[in-house]
Scaffold this motif. Structure first.
Motif, PDB file in Angstrom:
ATOM      1  N   LYS A  35       0.827  -1.207   0.000  1.00  9.81           N
ATOM      2  CA  LYS A  35       0.000   0.000   0.000  1.00  9.81           C
ATOM      3  C   LYS A  35       0.859   1.255   0.000  1.00  9.81           C
ATOM      4  O   LYS A  35       0.573   2.215  -0.713  1.00  9.81           O
ATOM      5  N   LYS A  36       1.913   1.231   0.791  1.00 10.15           N
ATOM      6  CA  LYS A  36       2.818   2.377   0.878  1.00 10.15           C
ATOM      7  C   LYS A  36       3.505   2.618  -0.462  1.00 10.15           C
ATOM      8  O   LYS A  36       3.623   3.746  -0.920  1.00 10.15           O
ATOM      9  N   GLU A  37       3.945   1.555  -1.108  1.00  5.32           N
ATOM     10  CA  GLU A  37       4.648   1.661  -2.381  1.00  5.32           C
ATOM     11  C   GLU A  37       3.732   2.041  -3.531  1.00  5.32           C
ATOM     12  O   GLU A  37       4.180   2.601  -4.520  1.00  5.32           O
ATOM     13  N   SER A  38       2.464   1.731  -3.418  1.00  5.27           N
ATOM     14  CA  SER A  38       1.547   2.027  -4.517  1.00  5.27           C
ATOM     15  C   SER A  38       0.702   3.268  -4.243  1.00  5.27           C
ATOM     16  O   SER A  38      -0.311   3.474  -4.887  1.00  5.27           O
ATOM     17  N   SER A  39       1.157   4.102  -3.302  1.00  2.11           N
ATOM     18  CA  SER A  39       0.386   5.302  -3.017  1.00  2.11           C
ATOM     19  C   SER A  39       0.434   6.230  -4.230  1.00  2.11           C
ATOM     20  O   SER A  39       1.343   6.176  -5.050  1.00  2.11           O
ATOM     21  N   ASP A  40      -0.535   7.059  -4.338  1.00  9.67           N
ATOM     22  CA  ASP A  40      -0.686   7.936  -5.481  1.00  9.67           C
ATOM     23  C   ASP A  40       0.441   8.967  -5.519  1.00  9.67           C
ATOM     24  O   ASP A  40       0.582   9.775  -4.605  1.00  9.67           O
ATOM     25  N   TRP A  41       1.232   8.952  -6.580  1.00  8.00           N
ATOM     26  CA  TRP A  41       2.356   9.884  -6.713  1.00  8.00           C
ATOM     27  C   TRP A  41       1.878  11.326  -6.761  1.00  8.00           C
ATOM     28  O   TRP A  41       2.612  12.242  -6.415  1.00  8.00           O
ATOM     29  N   TRP A  42       0.650  11.539  -7.164  1.00  9.87           N
ATOM     30  CA  TRP A  42       0.113  12.900  -7.246  1.00  9.87           C
ATOM     31  C   TRP A  42       0.199  13.597  -5.896  1.00  9.87           C
ATOM     32  O   TRP A  42       0.469  14.798  -5.812  1.00  9.87           O
ATOM     33  N   ASN A  43       0.003  12.846  -4.826  1.00 17.22           N
ATOM     34  CA  ASN A  43       0.041  13.427  -3.484  1.00 17.22           C
ATOM     35  C   ASN A  43       1.454  13.759  -3.021  1.00 17.22           C
ATOM     36  O   ASN A  43       1.627  14.463  -2.029  1.00 17.22           O
ATOM     37  N   SER A  44       2.465  13.273  -3.729  1.00 16.28           N
ATOM     38  CA  SER A  44       3.837  13.503  -3.289  1.00 16.28           C
ATOM     39  C   SER A  44       4.583  14.545  -4.126  1.00 16.28           C
ATOM     40  O   SER A  44       5.741  14.815  -3.866  1.00 16.28           O
ATOM     41  N   ILE A  45       3.913  15.153  -5.116  1.00 14.98           N
ATOM     42  CA  ILE A  45       4.580  16.161  -5.927  1.00 14.98           C
ATOM     43  C   ILE A  45       4.182  17.565  -5.478  1.00 14.98           C
ATOM     44  O   ILE A  45       3.169  17.745  -4.799  1.00 14.98           O
ATOM     45  N   SER A  46       4.977  18.542  -5.880  1.00 21.31           N
ATOM     46  CA  SER A  46       4.730  19.923  -5.448  1.00 21.31           C
ATOM     47  C   SER A  46       3.533  20.532  -6.180  1.00 21.31           C
ATOM     48  O   SER A  46       3.088  20.021  -7.210  1.00 21.31           O
ATOM     49  N   GLU A  47       3.063  21.644  -5.641  1.00 18.37           N
ATOM     50  CA  GLU A  47       1.952  22.358  -6.276  1.00 18.37           C
ATOM     51  C   GLU A  47       2.358  22.857  -7.660  1.00 18.37           C
ATOM     52  O   GLU A  47       1.553  22.842  -8.588  1.00 18.37           O
ATOM     53  N   ASN A  48       3.596  23.304  -7.815  1.00 18.56           N
ATOM     54  CA  ASN A  48       4.067  23.763  -9.124  1.00 18.56           C
ATOM     55  C   ASN A  48       4.058  22.631 -10.136  1.00 18.56           C
ATOM     56  O   ASN A  48       3.690  22.828 -11.298  1.00 18.56           O
ATOM     57  N   GLU A  49       4.464  21.437  -9.710  1.00 14.02           N
ATOM     58  CA  GLU A  49       4.446  20.282 -10.601  1.00 14.02           C
ATOM     59  C   GLU A  49       3.007  19.935 -10.999  1.00 14.02           C
ATOM     60  O   GLU A  49       2.726  19.636 -12.160  1.00 14.02           O
ATOM     61  N   LYS A  50       2.099  19.992 -10.028  1.00 12.89           N
ATOM     62  CA  LYS A  50       0.690  19.710 -10.324  1.00 12.89           C
ATOM     63  C   LYS A  50       0.129  20.715 -11.320  1.00 12.89           C
ATOM     64  O   LYS A  50      -0.563  20.348 -12.272  1.00 12.89           O
ATOM     65  N   LYS A  51       0.440  22.007 -11.111  1.00 12.45           N
ATOM     66  CA  LYS A  51      -0.043  23.045 -12.021  1.00 12.45           C
ATOM     67  C   LYS A  51       0.522  22.830 -13.422  1.00 12.45           C
ATOM     68  O   LYS A  51      -0.181  23.008 -14.413  1.00 12.45           O
ATOM     69  N   SER A  52       1.787  22.453 -13.506  1.00 11.67           N
ATOM     70  CA  SER A  52       2.417  22.218 -14.801  1.00 11.67           C
ATOM     71  C   SER A  52       1.752  21.057 -15.535  1.00 11.67           C
ATOM     72  O   SER A  52       1.481  21.136 -16.741  1.00 11.67           O
TER      73      SER A  52
END
Length: 79
Positions: A35-52
């Motif tokens: 579960k830990k290894e398959s967590s959603d990478w979206w939650n671990s990236i920065s806001e700037n990365e998400k906006k990009s």
């Protein structure tokens, strides 16, 4: 995807070992790791990365795309 034969052997060894486990606490620990290894990478990236990423998706949806060959020319010094 090219997987090294050594990795494939290790996976098979793990599968064989996993099939012999009878201790529920070990199985639970393995599940927690999975579960830990398959967590959603979206939650671990920065806001700037998400906006990009969101901007890129918006551009793609509106047809503002470059071809692969154009991208390679632009970024070939880093490839």
């Amino acid at each position: 995807m090219n997987v090294e034969p050594n990795i494939l052997n290790k996976k098979l060894e793990l599968i064989q070992w996993l099939s012999t486990i009878e201790d529920p606490s070990i199985i639970e620990k393995i599940n927690e790791l999975r579960k830990k290894e398959s967590s959603d990478w979206w939650n671990s990236i920065s806001e700037n990365e998400k906006k990009s990423i969101e901007l890129g998706l918006k551009d793609a949806a509106s047809g503002k795309l470059n071809s692969h060959s154009t991208a390679r020319k632009l970024y070939e010094k880093w490839l």
